[in-house]
Scaffold this motif. Sequence first.
Motif, short mmCIF file in Angstrom:
data_model
loop_
_atom_site.label_atom_id
_atom_site.label_comp_id
_atom_site.label_asym_id
_atom_site.label_seq_id
_atom_site.Cartn_x
_atom_site.Cartn_y
_atom_site.Cartn_z
N ARG A 188 0.83 -1.21 0.00
CA ARG A 188 0.00 0.00 0.00
C ARG A 188 0.86 1.26 0.00
NH1 ARG A 188 -4.92 -2.10 3.93
NH2 ARG A 188 -6.04 -3.19 2.27
N GLU A 230 -4.90 -5.89 -1.40
CA GLU A 230 -5.71 -6.22 -0.24
C GLU A 230 -5.16 -7.54 0.29
OE1 GLU A 230 -9.73 -8.02 -1.89
OE2 GLU A 230 -9.25 -6.13 -2.90
N HIS A 231 -5.65 -7.98 1.42
CA HIS A 231 -5.16 -9.20 2.04
C HIS A 231 -5.36 -10.39 1.10
CE1 HIS A 231 -3.93 -11.53 5.52
NE2 HIS A 231 -4.88 -12.39 5.22
#
Length: 172
Positions: free
Chosen positions: A32, A56-57
Motif C-alpha cells: 500500500r 488487499e489481504h
Amino acid sequence: MTETQRSRTFTWTDPAAHVGELGRLSGLDMLRSLAKGDLPRPPVMELLDAEGVDAEHGRVTFALEPREFHYNPLGTVHGGVISTMLDTAAACAVHSMLPAGVSYTTLDLNVKFLRPVTVESGRLTCTGEVIQRGRRTALAQARMVDTAGRLVAHATSSCMILEVPGAAAPAA
C-alpha cells in the motif's frame, strides 16, 4: 540512429536504501505504501514500465501497457515480460498476507500462455491471489487479461515463507 530504431531511458531508486524500513512493515502495508508513492517503485517495475498496485489481504493487481520495447523478435510481448508480471502478482499476493519481519521467495512458477500479446491488446491487468498459505509455503495463482477481458496468460506459483534476519519479529 535509423528511422526504425527507438530509444528509451528510465531511472530507479536503489532498493537497498529502504531495506530497514521494509522490515518494519507488514507485506500489505508495504504494498500500500508503494501504491501511494510513499516508497519508490522497485527497479523491475521501472524497467518494465508496469503500473499501479491495488493490494488487499491475499490479492494484488498490477497493470502493464504493452509497448514495443516489450517485444520479442516476432513482434509480440516477450514471454519473459508476461512471466515476470505473473510472478510479481502471485508473489505479492503472498506478501500481502505476511507480517513485518517475514518475507518470501518464489520456489516455482508454472506459466500457461494462451494468446499472443501486442500493443493492440491494450492495457493488461494482472491479478494474483493466494490459494493456500501454510506455515512455510504458500500457493498462489495469477491471471493476466487484456483490455477486452480475454485471458492471455495464467500462472501458479509456490512461495517459501522466510524470516528476515535482523527484521522486527512477527506479531504473535
